[in-house]
Design an enzyme around this catalytic site. Structure first.
Site, PDB file in Angstrom:
ATOM      1  N   GLU A  90       0.826  -1.207   0.000  1.00  0.00           N
ATOM      2  CA  GLU A  90       0.000   0.000   0.000  1.00  0.00           C
ATOM      3  C   GLU A  90       0.862   1.259   0.000  1.00  0.00           C
ATOM      4  O   GLU A  90       1.736   1.414   0.852  1.00  0.00           O
ATOM      5  CB  GLU A  90      -0.928   0.008   1.221  1.00  0.00           C
ATOM      6  CG  GLU A  90      -1.889   1.191   1.222  1.00  0.00           C
ATOM      7  CD  GLU A  90      -2.858   1.149   2.394  1.00  0.00           C
ATOM      8  OE1 GLU A  90      -3.374   2.209   2.765  1.00  0.00           O
ATOM      9  OE2 GLU A  90      -3.101   0.054   2.921  1.00  0.00           O
ATOM     10  N   LYS A 281      -6.938  -0.202  12.205  1.00  0.00           N
ATOM     11  CA  LYS A 281      -6.436  -0.745  10.950  1.00  0.00           C
ATOM     12  C   LYS A 281      -5.210   0.042  10.502  1.00  0.00           C
ATOM     13  O   LYS A 281      -4.232  -0.517   9.984  1.00  0.00           O
ATOM     14  CB  LYS A 281      -7.527  -0.695   9.882  1.00  0.00           C
ATOM     15  CG  LYS A 281      -7.154  -1.371   8.557  1.00  0.00           C
ATOM     16  CD  LYS A 281      -6.513  -0.426   7.565  1.00  0.00           C
ATOM     17  CE  LYS A 281      -6.153  -1.128   6.271  1.00  0.00           C
ATOM     18  NZ  LYS A 281      -5.445  -0.252   5.314  1.00  0.00           N
ATOM     19  N   HIS A 395      -1.847  10.673  -0.960  1.00  0.00           N
ATOM     20  CA  HIS A 395      -1.792   9.502  -1.832  1.00  0.00           C
ATOM     21  C   HIS A 395      -1.575   9.870  -3.297  1.00  0.00           C
ATOM     22  O   HIS A 395      -1.201   9.023  -4.101  1.00  0.00           O
ATOM     23  CB  HIS A 395      -3.112   8.719  -1.738  1.00  0.00           C
ATOM     24  CG  HIS A 395      -3.182   7.836  -0.520  1.00  0.00           C
ATOM     25  ND1 HIS A 395      -2.140   7.678   0.352  1.00  0.00           N
ATOM     26  CD2 HIS A 395      -4.192   7.048  -0.048  1.00  0.00           C
ATOM     27  CE1 HIS A 395      -2.500   6.848   1.316  1.00  0.00           C
ATOM     28  NE2 HIS A 395      -3.742   6.456   1.096  1.00  0.00           N
TER      29      HIS A 395
END
Length: 765
Positions: A90, A281, A395
């Site tokens: 990721e 998470k 991102h």
């Protein structure tokens, strides 16, 4: 705990992410104690698991699946430098961790506490004749049970491990589990096993098997399940970090704003299980990545963490962030982490062995502490992003790089295609392929000009006179070509700011809404130009990074002002552009000297004299007869000019006479330097730059990274090297009349980014 103790280990490798894979591996040679064999294995990929080895690990093997192996840098854990191997697919996780660790190390890094590596084995006893009597008998026979279990693994006991105690729990099962079964009782015996450096699953399972018959005889019931538990709440890790508010400051946000945003985001995860699930998470993004890289059972760690988060009966965050009485941000994490560093599965995989060597071959407790610190760091990175610019912006670049890779973009076009993807707003594989096709197309067609041309402005490099110029003295500065370009296009509603390379896409609100950062500066500018009610999109294309001491903010202001003047026909001349840009600089930095906006506007080498009570600022051109071959090296640390100027001002107020004498001496060096540049006396100019660096160091605006670059530049042939701009990070300028290649290579070899150009020229490498 102590982490890797390798004598060469340094987890701070500036600009590591900008190096090629080969150069990153070469940087590890200087920063770690990896062997030559390890480095060659990384370069050639021979450290990865081979198919014939994998065939011995699980069933039905047909191949080997790969994940990227990255490095989390900048970690300081319990006073020790740690480079963290991370296996994860990721984007942003490795970058987020490294950034968080870099912030934390400024205030001492992470502190950890680790309990003994205890794993729980469970022996289920069903249908005991008398529950209370059976429980009492089991507890009375504790020593015999422990001795029997330990006899099965004497080597573990010899290493200080083995069963440390037992527990017995009574559970009542409601009716209906088995068809027609009434409500019934069962007992569960826990073996508390210290497995030392092993993960220990097989050891604990065999101990449970080994004591089953003995336990059955004592309890009078029937033993059924005999297996470990992955709720490893006896193997706890606690990590903490404290970050002063001033270290949290970022573009557009004060340190206090960032601190309070992180606290508020964490508060929601403490009371709302929906937020807590995503919150935890995020923690596991980092925890799993190092667990996989070190060959540990990340599924077991995940299960334990989430079960532990719900131990109160309500699922909640594993971390706590709060403001201390001193105003610092304090972060804490407590979670179960049971890992191993020895054992068959760990020793089979060569990638795992290399990762453990990179960590300095820690024992299980040390590794658990590192993992706890990584979890806390990843949580900080996520909360900081959520409470400031937002995760999606961070991102954007990484997503564009991933898309470009999928589209098989040629290496020589890769960075250019990534930038073009971001600017287009269409980060898609088809778009990348279209951009590549356009770049490779060889025709004689004249390209169609853009409907709205871009306006440009220069960056700046200060060769002499930083800080003294704020007190009415001189500064010598030169332009860096084409630092920022801007364009204004019509829009249907409101004012939008788009800076694709910085991941910025936001509305520019009116000034009465008190916008911060670049949006605040633009709101002020639009009000001064009476353009507040004109709908538009302001597109900015920077070619220099933010906050590195190269005049990026002034260049942005000048280019935007020129773009506004062009689009709306304002007819602003250079003097007016300069005045408006100075007002923007004052809004951004508080008390700027005016050097940055002047160089950005006029694009010439100048001798600038700062304003005083008696006179306004002024400048004169420096006609350089012999071009100045310069290297700019970036420390990788932001230079927050407002902060360094404020610190110098505070010291000046305490002892004005002393500091005025220092500023007078810097002024003398600057005037002499301007004359040396005029006549081409480059060696003399270099000497003056070196002397000026000494004064800047004395003013405490230099840093360890700056001093390291300065020393390397001089060693490789620079006649002068010093910080440029506000200091506290940012950039270094080196004068290289004997050639820039050796100096640039020397700086890049220690992990910093550098580029060369000639002052007054246009050549940039």
């Amino acid at each position: 705990m102590t982490a890797a103790t390798a004598s060469n280990l340094r987890s701070r490798i500036p600009n590591f992410f900008k190096l090629s894979v080969k150069d990153r591996i070469e940087a590890l040679r200087a920063h770690t104690d990896l062997t030559e064999e390890d480095l060659v294995a990384l370069e050639h990929g021979s450290h990865t698991l081979r198919c014939h080895v994998a065939d011995k690990m699980i069933e039905n093997v047909v191949g080997v699946f790969g994940l990227p192996l990255g490095l989390g840098l900048n970690f300081l854990i319990d006073g020790q430098e740690v480079i963290v191997p991370l296996s994860v697919e990721e984007p942003s996780i490795v970058a987020g961790l490294s950034g968080a660790a870099r912030t934390a190390r400024l205030s001492g890094g992470y502190k950890t506490e680790v309990s003994a590596p205890v794993l729980i084995g469970q022996v289920q006893i069903v249908n005991p004749a008398n529950v209370d009597n059976a429980k009492q008998k089991l507890l009375e026979h504790e020593n015999e049970i422990i001795n029997l279990a330990n006899s099965l693994h004497p080597k573990m006991v010899a290493r200080g491990g083995g069963v440390q105690g037992i527990e017995v729990f009574h559970h009542r099962v409601p009716e209906g589990g088995i068809k027609g079964a009434p409500e019934r009782d069962m007992l569960v015996l826990h073996l508390l096993v210290d497995t030392r450096d092993a993960m220990g699953a097989n050891i604990v399972n065999s101990m449970c098997e080994g004591v089953a018959s003995f336990v059955e005889g004592i309890a009078g019931g029937k033993v059924f399940l005999r297996i470990l538990s992955n709720l490893t709440d006896r193997a706890l890790v606690r990590a903490q970090v404290k970050i002063p508010a001033q270290n949290l400051t970022m573009k557009g946000f004060s340190g206090e704003d960032v601190r309070d945003g992180i606290v508020l985001a964490n508060d929601l995860a403490l009371v709302d299980p929906y937020r807590a699930t995503t919150h935890n998470k995020g923690i596991m993004n980092g925890v799993d990545a190092i667990a996989i890289a070190t060959g540990n059972d990340f599924r077991a760690i995940e299960a334990a963490a989430h079960a532990y988060a719900a131990r109160s009966g309500r699922y909640r965050a594993l971390t706590r962030w709060y403001a201390t009485e001193e105003g610092d941000l304090k972060g804490e994490i407590e979670m179960p982490v049971k890992v191993g560093t020895v054992g068959g599965s760990l020793e089979t995989n060569p990638s795992v062995r290399l990762s453990l060597r990179l960590l300095g071959n820690p024992d299980a407790s040390k590794l658990a502490g590192i993992i706890g610190a990584v979890g806390l760091a990843q949580n900080y990175a996520a909360l900081r992003s959520l409470s400031t610019a937002g995760i999606q912006q961070n991102h954007m670049t990484l997503h564009a790089r991933s898309v470009a890779s999928t589209a098989n973009v040629p290496q020589e076009l890769f960075d250019e295609v990534v930038d073009a993807l971001i600017e287009s707003g269409e980060i898609k594989v088809w778009k990348a392929e279209e951009i590549v096709s356009r770049m490779l197309k060889k025709t004689n067609e004249v390209p169609t000009p853009e409907a709205e041309p871009r306006s440009s402005a220069c960056g700046k490099v200060v060769l002499l006179g930083e800080h003294a110029v704020v007190y009415g003295r001189s500064a010598m500065a030169a332009p860096i070509p084409l630092a920022v370009e801007s364009r204004v296009v019509d829009a249907e509603d409101g004012v939008q700011l788009l800076i694709p390379r910085w991941g910025v896409e936001q509305r520019v609100p009116p000034l009465d809404e008190h916008p911060a950062g670049v949006a605040g500066i633009l709101a002020l500018l639009l009000q001064r130009l009476e353009l507040t009610n004109r709908p538009m999109t302001i597109e900015v294309f920077p070619n220099v990074p933010r906050a590195v001491g190269l005049g990026g903010s002034a260049a942005l202001a000048v280019s935007v002002i020129r773009a506004l003047s062009t689009h709306f026909g304002l007819g602003l001349n250079d003097s007016q552009v300069n005045d408006f840009a100075f007002e923007c600089e004052r809004s951004a930095h508080g008390t700027p000297s005016g050097v940055d906006n002047t160089v950005a506007t006029y694009g010439k080498p100048i001798l600038f004299r700062g304003p005083s009570q008696e006179r306004p600022s002024s400048f004169q051109d420096i006609v350089i007869t012999t071009p100045l071959p310069l290297i700019i090296a970036q420390t990788g640390k932001e230079s927050l000019t407002a902060g360094t100027v404020a610190r110098v001002a505070q010291a000046w107020k305490k002892n004005k006479k002393r500091y005025e004498r220092v500023f007078d001496q810097i002024d003398e060096l600057t005037i002499a330097g301007a004359e040396a540049a005029r006549v081409g006396a480059l060696n003399e100019l270099g000497d003056l730059m070196n002397l000026c660096q000494g004064f800047l160091n004395a003013l405490q605006v230099s840093t360890r990274e700056i001093e390291e670059i300065v020393e390397i530049a001089r060693r490789h042939g620079a006649v002068g090297a010093k910080l440029t701009g506000g200091g506290g990070g940012g950039s270094v300028v080196a004068l290289c009349p004997n050639g820039t290649e050796s100096v640039k290579a020397g700086i890049e070899a220690i992990g910093y980014e550098a580029f060369a150009f000639e002052a007054g020229g246009t050549h940039v490498q």
